[in-house]
Design a protein around this motif. Structure first.
Motif, PDB file in Angstrom:
ATOM      1  N   VAL A 192      -3.292  15.570  23.829  1.00  0.00           N
ATOM      2  CA  VAL A 192      -4.232  14.610  24.434  1.00  0.00           C
ATOM      3  C   VAL A 192      -5.660  15.004  24.064  1.00  0.00           C
ATOM      4  O   VAL A 192      -6.022  16.183  24.124  1.00  0.00           O
ATOM      5  N   VAL A 193      -6.445  14.005  23.662  1.00  0.00           N
ATOM      6  CA  VAL A 193      -7.879  14.199  23.424  1.00  0.00           C
ATOM      7  C   VAL A 193      -8.623  13.249  24.341  1.00  0.00           C
ATOM      8  O   VAL A 193      -8.262  12.077  24.451  1.00  0.00           O
ATOM      9  N   ILE A 198      -8.875  13.197  14.019  1.00  0.00           N
ATOM     10  CA  ILE A 198      -8.324  11.870  14.333  1.00  0.00           C
ATOM     11  C   ILE A 198      -9.196  11.203  15.398  1.00  0.00           C
ATOM     12  O   ILE A 198      -9.526  10.017  15.308  1.00  0.00           O
ATOM     13  N   ASN A 199      -9.604  11.973  16.393  1.00  0.00           N
ATOM     14  CA  ASN A 199     -10.479  11.417  17.438  1.00  0.00           C
ATOM     15  C   ASN A 199     -11.771  10.890  16.826  1.00  0.00           C
ATOM     16  O   ASN A 199     -12.223   9.791  17.181  1.00  0.00           O
ATOM     17  N   ALA A 200     -12.368  11.648  15.913  1.00  0.00           N
ATOM     18  CA  ALA A 200     -13.639  11.218  15.317  1.00  0.00           C
ATOM     19  C   ALA A 200     -13.461   9.899  14.559  1.00  0.00           C
ATOM     20  O   ALA A 200     -14.272   8.966  14.709  1.00  0.00           O
ATOM     21  N   VAL A 201     -12.389   9.795  13.780  1.00  0.00           N
ATOM     22  CA  VAL A 201     -12.143   8.563  12.999  1.00  0.00           C
ATOM     23  C   VAL A 201     -11.898   7.378  13.934  1.00  0.00           C
ATOM     24  O   VAL A 201     -12.497   6.301  13.780  1.00  0.00           O
ATOM     25  N   LEU A 202     -11.027   7.586  14.933  1.00  0.00           N
ATOM     26  CA  LEU A 202     -10.654   6.465  15.813  1.00  0.00           C
ATOM     27  C   LEU A 202     -11.819   6.059  16.709  1.00  0.00           C
ATOM     28  O   LEU A 202     -12.055   4.866  16.936  1.00  0.00           O
ATOM     29  N   PHE A 241      -6.653   9.576  24.424  1.00  0.00           N
ATOM     30  CA  PHE A 241      -5.391   9.159  23.784  1.00  0.00           C
ATOM     31  C   PHE A 241      -4.451  10.349  23.706  1.00  0.00           C
ATOM     32  O   PHE A 241      -4.855  11.499  23.821  1.00  0.00           O
ATOM     33  N   LYS A 242      -3.173   9.986  23.474  1.00  0.00           N
ATOM     34  CA  LYS A 242      -2.119  10.989  23.285  1.00  0.00           C
ATOM     35  C   LYS A 242      -1.541  10.791  21.891  1.00  0.00           C
ATOM     36  O   LYS A 242      -1.309   9.643  21.485  1.00  0.00           O
ATOM     37  N   CYS A 283      -3.238   5.069  24.454  1.00  0.00           N
ATOM     38  CA  CYS A 283      -4.699   5.291  24.483  1.00  0.00           C
ATOM     39  C   CYS A 283      -5.271   4.630  25.725  1.00  0.00           C
ATOM     40  O   CYS A 283      -4.716   3.657  26.230  1.00  0.00           O
ATOM     41  N   ARG A 284      -6.422   5.128  26.203  1.00  0.00           N
ATOM     42  CA  ARG A 284      -7.206   4.345  27.156  1.00  0.00           C
ATOM     43  C   ARG A 284      -8.346   3.708  26.375  1.00  0.00           C
ATOM     44  O   ARG A 284      -9.116   4.414  25.695  1.00  0.00           O
ATOM     45  N   LEU A 285      -8.414   2.392  26.464  1.00  0.00           N
ATOM     46  CA  LEU A 285      -9.378   1.617  25.683  1.00  0.00           C
ATOM     47  C   LEU A 285     -10.148   0.715  26.642  1.00  0.00           C
ATOM     48  O   LEU A 285      -9.536  -0.078  27.357  1.00  0.00           O
TER      49      LEU A 285
END
Ligand code: UDP
Length: 246
Positions: A100-101, A167-171, A185-186, A208-210
């Motif tokens: 999770v991030v 991945i977090n930075a890209v998304l 997100f997980k 994800c939480r969006l």
């Protein structure tokens, strides 16, 4: 002519949101089929969201292709979309962790630690959970994951940490460009026979939480978890923004 990939029946795995099949004449591949079923609270709450399987297949495939094209050190299991709800993926050994991030505090972390709901973290927060329903997917640390045999060594932990941050930075940047805040997100990882890390499972409003950047409307599974209504509308909106503006 494009190759036809045939599912071997019956499925080899029937999970909460996905079903997995082997592929005739392709031992290195699997087919993942996305379902409309939705669960929360480790299966305690169960329902369906109309066309969720379609939206999640499309959204996840768009995001996995984006990661595969990004300048980061990890690939995904994505091979090819074969129908609206089915995708051909690489068969890898799953790592029994939920990674999770978090960019903004909400959900379980606000119950565990004194963070205010909605508080933005100065740096992304990284957590690993031992993926085992019987144990309720508990939070673990790197040493525990290695002792459990889930991770091979500290280097593998470090590789997962770096990949999750990339991945977090890209998304996060992509979602920002389409007016969505990536709250948290997980993701899950597997390893190839050669020992390479690969992102598996899915990245979708289920995982994800969006939040809409303007209204902060929740556009994810929290609508189901918290009985907010209009779940299908939220998934459709994410699909429209992700897949039409990719
Ligand atoms: N998450 C997930 N599967 C799980 C648990 C969490 O996809 O089994 C996602 C969840 O959608 C959120 C993030 O991981 O985007 C962090 O969830 P959290 O730990 O806050 O758990 P929750 O509040 O959902 O219990």
């Amino acid at each position: 002519m494009s190759e036809v990939y045939e599912k071997v029946l019956p499925h080899i795995y029937d999970g909460k949101a996905n079903r997995l099949y082997e592929v005739k004449d392709h031992p290195d591949l699997l087919i993942i089929e996305r379902k409309d079923d939705v669960t929360a609270g480790n299966g305690a709450k169960h329902g369906t969201i109309q066309d969720k399987g379609f939206y999640n297949n499309k959204i996840s495939n768009c995001l996995f292709q984006m990661l595969d094209n990004a300048d980061i050190n990890v690939a995904t299991h994505f091979v090819q979309e074969i129908s609206d709800r089915e995708t051909l993926i690489q068969k890898v050994e799953p790592i029994k962790l939920e990674v999770v991030v978090r960019n903004i505090a909400t959900g379980s972390i606000c119950k565990r630690l004194p963070f205010a709901d909605g508080e933005e973290f100065k740096n992304p927060v990284f957590e690993i959970y031992y993926k085992d329903d019987a144990w309720g997917d508990p939070l673990v640390n790197d040493v525990e994951a290695i002792e459990l045999g889930v991770l091979h060594n500290v280097d593998e932990y470090e590789d997962i940490f770096v990949a999750a941050c990339e991945i977090n930075a890209v998304l996060k940047e992509f979602f920002q460009s389409i007016g969505i805040i990536l709250v948290d997100f997980k993701i899950e990882f597997g390893r190839t026979a050669q020992g390479c890390l690969v992102v598996i499972d899915e990245i979708s409003p289920d995982t994800c939480r969006l939040w809409d950047a303007e209204t902060r409307k929740k556009l994810d599974k929290d609508r189901f978890r918290q009985d907010l209504g209009d779940e299908a509308g939220a998934y459709r909106e994410v699909y429209r923004r992700v897949c039409e503006q990719k």
